[in-house]
Design a protein around this motif. Structure first.
Motif, PDB file in Angstrom:
ATOM      1  N   ASP A 103     -22.533  -5.828  48.728  1.00  0.00           N
ATOM      2  CA  ASP A 103     -21.544  -4.767  48.531  1.00  0.00           C
ATOM      3  C   ASP A 103     -20.123  -5.319  48.642  1.00  0.00           C
ATOM      4  OD1 ASP A 103     -23.668  -3.038  48.261  1.00  0.00           O
ATOM      5  OD2 ASP A 103     -23.359  -2.031  50.190  1.00  0.00           O
ATOM      6  N   LEU A 104     -19.896  -6.174  49.630  1.00  0.00           N
ATOM      7  CA  LEU A 104     -18.573  -6.759  49.800  1.00  0.00           C
ATOM      8  C   LEU A 104     -18.220  -7.686  48.640  1.00  0.00           C
ATOM      9  CD1 LEU A 104     -18.621  -7.481  53.643  1.00  0.00           C
ATOM     10  CD2 LEU A 104     -17.399  -5.660  52.437  1.00  0.00           C
ATOM     11  N   ASP A 105     -19.188  -8.464  48.171  1.00  0.00           N
ATOM     12  CA  ASP A 105     -18.951  -9.326  47.009  1.00  0.00           C
ATOM     13  C   ASP A 105     -18.631  -8.498  45.773  1.00  0.00           C
ATOM     14  OD1 ASP A 105     -19.405 -11.554  48.570  1.00  0.00           O
ATOM     15  OD2 ASP A 105     -21.489 -11.828  47.893  1.00  0.00           O
ATOM     16  N   ALA A 106     -19.335  -7.403  45.586  1.00  0.00           N
ATOM     17  CA  ALA A 106     -19.081  -6.528  44.434  1.00  0.00           C
ATOM     18  C   ALA A 106     -17.696  -5.903  44.534  1.00  0.00           C
ATOM     19  CB  ALA A 106     -20.158  -5.452  44.339  1.00  0.00           C
ATOM     20  N   GLN A 107     -17.293  -5.522  45.742  1.00  0.00           N
ATOM     21  CA  GLN A 107     -15.967  -4.940  45.922  1.00  0.00           C
ATOM     22  C   GLN A 107     -14.880  -5.946  45.569  1.00  0.00           C
ATOM     23  OE1 GLN A 107     -15.081  -3.707  49.922  1.00  0.00           O
ATOM     24  NE2 GLN A 107     -13.427  -2.368  49.266  1.00  0.00           N
ATOM     25  N   LYS A 108     -15.059  -7.192  45.996  1.00  0.00           N
ATOM     26  CA  LYS A 108     -14.089  -8.233  45.645  1.00  0.00           C
ATOM     27  C   LYS A 108     -14.011  -8.407  44.130  1.00  0.00           C
ATOM     28  CE  LYS A 108     -14.767 -10.998  49.809  1.00  0.00           C
ATOM     29  NZ  LYS A 108     -15.320 -12.265  50.325  1.00  0.00           N
ATOM     30  N   ALA A 109     -15.175  -8.432  43.483  1.00  0.00           N
ATOM     31  CA  ALA A 109     -15.203  -8.609  42.029  1.00  0.00           C
ATOM     32  C   ALA A 109     -14.559  -7.419  41.320  1.00  0.00           C
ATOM     33  CB  ALA A 109     -16.641  -8.797  41.559  1.00  0.00           C
ATOM     34  N   MET A 110     -14.794  -6.207  41.831  1.00  0.00           N
ATOM     35  CA  MET A 110     -14.201  -5.018  41.211  1.00  0.00           C
ATOM     36  C   MET A 110     -12.680  -5.027  41.338  1.00  0.00           C
ATOM     37  SD  MET A 110     -16.776  -1.933  42.236  1.00  0.00           S
ATOM     38  CE  MET A 110     -18.530  -2.098  41.986  1.00  0.00           C
ATOM     39  N   MET A 111     -12.189  -5.522  42.458  1.00  0.00           N
ATOM     40  CA  MET A 111     -10.743  -5.572  42.647  1.00  0.00           C
ATOM     41  C   MET A 111     -10.092  -6.641  41.779  1.00  0.00           C
ATOM     42  SD  MET A 111     -10.501  -4.783  46.702  1.00  0.00           S
ATOM     43  CE  MET A 111      -8.814  -4.228  46.728  1.00  0.00           C
ATOM     44  N   ALA A 112     -10.880  -7.594  41.310  1.00  0.00           N
ATOM     45  CA  ALA A 112     -10.353  -8.654  40.453  1.00  0.00           C
ATOM     46  C   ALA A 112     -10.452  -8.309  38.964  1.00  0.00           C
ATOM     47  CB  ALA A 112     -11.106  -9.951  40.738  1.00  0.00           C
TER      48      ALA A 112
END
Length: 117
Positions: free
Chosen positions: A51-60
């Motif tokens: 979930d945290l990795d996906a959040q980082k990717a979404m913010m990028a």
């Protein structure tokens, strides 16, 4: 602040006492419980990292299309993993129930024809 009463017990003591009582009563059930808890903790830890990795990717993301594709892939993966986890827990519960039922059997059986009338 409320004054502690004699009935309040720290969670560590209560947890260890409950675990010890369960182990003394039925070691098979306590082992199954520990397996469920460790599997659930493993799954939740893994999902949190994803979930945290996906959040980082979404913010990028640079465009709404890229964000939509990323969200779609994330949701599909999450649903597949939750389904797999539920199936795994169900299989663990089935095995634990089967083992508990076998443990309860005496190994001796009686036929209806050997009961005196």
């Amino acid at each position: 602040m409320a004054k502690p009463t004699d009935t309040q017990v720290s969670s560590g003591t209560a947890t260890s006492a409950a675990t010890a009582a369960m182990m003394a009563f039925n070691p098979l059930a306590s082992n199954a419980w520990l397996s469920f808890m460790s599997e659930s903790a493993r799954f939740l830890t893994e999902r949190l990292h994803q979930d945290l990795d996906a959040q980082k990717a979404m913010m990028a993301c640079k465009s709404p299309t890229e964000l939509l594709q990323l969200q779609s892939a994330f949701l599909k993966t999450a649903m597949d993993q939750y389904t797999e986890h539920a199936t795994r827990i169900q299989a663990m519960m089935t095995t634990a129930t089967t083992n508990a039922a076998k443990d309860l059997q005496s190994g001796h059986s009686r036929g209806y024809d050997d009961v005196p009338i």
